[in-house]
Design an enzyme around this catalytic site. Sequence first.
Site, PDB file in Angstrom:
ATOM      1  N   TYR A   1      38.268 110.407  62.508  1.00  0.00           N
ATOM      2  CA  TYR A   1      38.949 109.245  63.082  1.00  0.00           C
ATOM      3  C   TYR A   1      39.486 109.542  64.488  1.00  0.00           C
ATOM      4  O   TYR A   1      38.716 109.853  65.383  1.00  0.00           O
ATOM      5  CB  TYR A   1      40.043 108.757  62.143  1.00  0.00           C
ATOM      6  CG  TYR A   1      40.643 107.414  62.521  1.00  0.00           C
ATOM      7  CD1 TYR A   1      39.861 106.393  63.040  1.00  0.00           C
ATOM      8  CD2 TYR A   1      42.001 107.160  62.361  1.00  0.00           C
ATOM      9  CE1 TYR A   1      40.395 105.166  63.385  1.00  0.00           C
ATOM     10  CE2 TYR A   1      42.553 105.928  62.709  1.00  0.00           C
ATOM     11  CZ  TYR A   1      41.751 104.944  63.225  1.00  0.00           C
ATOM     12  OH  TYR A   1      42.293 103.732  63.575  1.00  0.00           O
ATOM     13  N   ARG A   2      40.809 109.510  64.694  1.00  0.00           N
ATOM     14  CA  ARG A   2      41.376 109.681  66.035  1.00  0.00           C
ATOM     15  C   ARG A   2      41.500 111.140  66.456  1.00  0.00           C
ATOM     16  O   ARG A   2      41.877 111.429  67.599  1.00  0.00           O
ATOM     17  CB  ARG A   2      42.774 109.059  66.080  1.00  0.00           C
ATOM     18  CG  ARG A   2      42.832 107.578  65.807  1.00  0.00           C
ATOM     19  CD  ARG A   2      44.256 107.107  65.567  1.00  0.00           C
ATOM     20  NE  ARG A   2      45.126 107.377  66.684  1.00  0.00           N
ATOM     21  CZ  ARG A   2      45.397 106.513  67.662  1.00  0.00           C
ATOM     22  NH1 ARG A   2      44.836 105.316  67.636  1.00  0.00           N
ATOM     23  NH2 ARG A   2      46.196 106.821  68.644  1.00  0.00           N
ATOM     24  N   ASN A   3      41.196 112.053  65.551  1.00  0.00           N
ATOM     25  CA  ASN A   3      41.544 113.453  65.798  1.00  0.00           C
ATOM     26  C   ASN A   3      40.352 114.399  65.832  1.00  0.00           C
ATOM     27  O   ASN A   3      40.487 115.577  65.550  1.00  0.00           O
ATOM     28  CB  ASN A   3      42.551 113.911  64.736  1.00  0.00           C
ATOM     29  CG  ASN A   3      43.880 113.191  64.865  1.00  0.00           C
ATOM     30  OD1 ASN A   3      44.576 113.339  65.857  1.00  0.00           O
ATOM     31  ND2 ASN A   3      44.212 112.380  63.875  1.00  0.00           N
TER      32      ASN A   3
ATOM     33  N   LYS B   1      16.574  99.612  41.813  1.00  0.00           N
ATOM     34  CA  LYS B   1      16.050  98.263  41.612  1.00  0.00           C
ATOM     35  C   LYS B   1      15.731  97.713  42.994  1.00  0.00           C
ATOM     36  O   LYS B   1      16.617  97.478  43.817  1.00  0.00           O
ATOM     37  CB  LYS B   1      17.059  97.366  40.906  1.00  0.00           C
ATOM     38  CG  LYS B   1      16.482  95.985  40.618  1.00  0.00           C
ATOM     39  CD  LYS B   1      17.536  94.982  40.185  1.00  0.00           C
ATOM     40  CE  LYS B   1      16.869  93.610  40.025  1.00  0.00           C
ATOM     41  NZ  LYS B   1      17.868  92.533  40.002  1.00  0.00           N
TER      42      LYS B   1
ATOM     43  N   ALA C   1      16.398  87.602  36.001  1.00  0.00           N
ATOM     44  CA  ALA C   1      16.789  86.409  36.762  1.00  0.00           C
ATOM     45  C   ALA C   1      16.423  85.108  36.063  1.00  0.00           C
ATOM     46  O   ALA C   1      15.305  84.927  35.587  1.00  0.00           O
ATOM     47  CB  ALA C   1      16.187  86.419  38.163  1.00  0.00           C
TER      48      ALA C   1
END
Length: 646
Positions: free
Chosen positions: A318-320, A488, A575
């Site tokens: 992240y920021r570091n 799938k 389905a």
Amino acid sequence: MTSDVLIIGGGAIGLAIAVELKLRGAKVTVLCRDFQAAASHAAAGMLAPDAEHIPNAAMLDLCRRSRALYPDWTSKLEDLTGLNTGYWPCGILAPLTQAPKPTIDASPYWLNQAAIHQYQPGLGAEVIGGWWYPEDGQVDNRALVNALRTAAESLGVELQEGIKVEAFLQQQGKVIGVQTNTGIIRATQYVVATGAWSNELLPLPVRPRKGQMLSVRVPEFIPELPLTRVLFGDEIYIVPRRNRSIIIGATSEDVGFTPHNTPGAIQTLLQKAISLYPQIQDYPIQQFWWGFRPATPDELPIFGTSHCKNLTLATGHYRNGILLAPITAALIADLIWEQKSDPILSHFHYSRFHTQPSTSMLTHSANFTQGNLTTKEATHPVSIDSPLVIAGKSFRSRLMTGTGKYRTIEEMQQSVVASGCEIVTVAVRRVQTKAAGHEGLAEALDWQKIWMLPNTAGCATAEEAIRVARLGREMAKLLGQEDNNFVKLEVIPDPKYLLPDPIGTLQAAEQLVKEGFAVLPYINADPMLAKRLEEVGCATVMPLASPIGSGQGLKTTANIQIIIENASIPVVVDAGIGAPSEAAQAMELGADALLINSAIALSQNPPVMAEAMNLAAVAGRMAYLAGRMPLKAYASASSPLTGTIN
């Protein structure tokens, strides 16, 4: 010659690990699509564990440990390369315009209004004081990355640019190679250091967080640098460089990989910067840019071991990322080369995102009794039936269910139990993006008892489906199913009728079979396509009964019968089934299994409907095995015609 370690990612983290491992004697290769695209090129280079007010104790400790390494680490890089990294322990000043909150942290020093304006002339008139963090500092991130790359090259690290890693090749819990746009590359150990792009390779909860920035330049007619320390304000920071540049940043935008700078964001940054340090409004603008930070849900990095013995993770900084580069390199090198695991790594393991929920899912059986018949009794009543076998794996239940459209996670959990199913399909894209209704889904089921069937729902092209299938396989492995290669396959470009694309499905199936997947393709009830998919190596075919989610029931009966007659692999009707009677009818045709989701999830009582579907599947299968009575054109009395009483 095969490398000892293959590092995927050429930003500050990947290069730092490469240099450290090479110094310890490893043969190292680094793969990167574009070295200039890494987030480390777009950072500001602040080393600010104290000014950032990091709330997590382990993270604060990690950041402070890394900051302590910086003087010797950058000195070593400068000695190796002759290049300046721009390391500058200048301290960080955090001006405030309102009275500060009490703090128990001993690291900052409070400067009142007079002291802070004397210490740093030119601050905005609204500043009433501020905190001074003398141990924080900065490094020129672009100079640092250049030094790391130069050091890697001079030490003999093999750097390969323009290489896109598409998938990991895995066997028995180990990575045996990576598939790339140029072919397969193999090594003994593998490291993922791909930053904001990590989610494209593995189902890790790492998302891009866009940051826009700009720089101005102190005019040459100003003899001395007016600003010699970092200013850390409210949603703004100003980072002066010794070369007269001043970095202004940064936005934090959850917009995916949307590129480019925007006028609104730049205007906001300039307004905040000018309010904090007004004279900056007279400096000429040098450059605008943007980058993508790798953010995790808890904003902590992901370090250490993975689901594969020889795959190590180093992402989500992240920021570091710049701050943590030296400690990450040391910890990962210790782990891979010395087999030493620092205790602090346990706080940043990927498994923190996959803890089991408190709900006692699948620890007891649902028992929706109908008379004296329970689900458990109804599931296996026919001794003449054999298990359902898909890709060599046996299942007792012939009903598969889904996880979408339920009103609550709890309702879905109860329905899965009541259905007696052993296979549950999960939409990879929706789990990865935490789409509505899918938050916490990966943790909601007991994957020790349920076989995951990742699906490629939402993919409109074969290429999309292939990429998502690879992510699905990794997701299953992260959840403990290391030998799960099921997918799938859904390729659906049609948004209205949601009918699958036969050409795209066949193309994707051919490629996925080559990559070792057990492919279960969702198709129209097309006997010719079903046979072709069987020929290319699919594990099943899954013809639709009617349009997905329609509940119209069996509208393709004749074609499904032909598919069943011609198939030598399982046929799963998928389905359109809306009622248990339709489920039983499909099984009576000779279908090997059913996949039912909407009819259960959208019913008024999903757990009860799930049990009904289970009973229907069992009844239909029993009827098919028993054999239907012959059809006759005339009546036939049930009672005997002889031996009657006159």
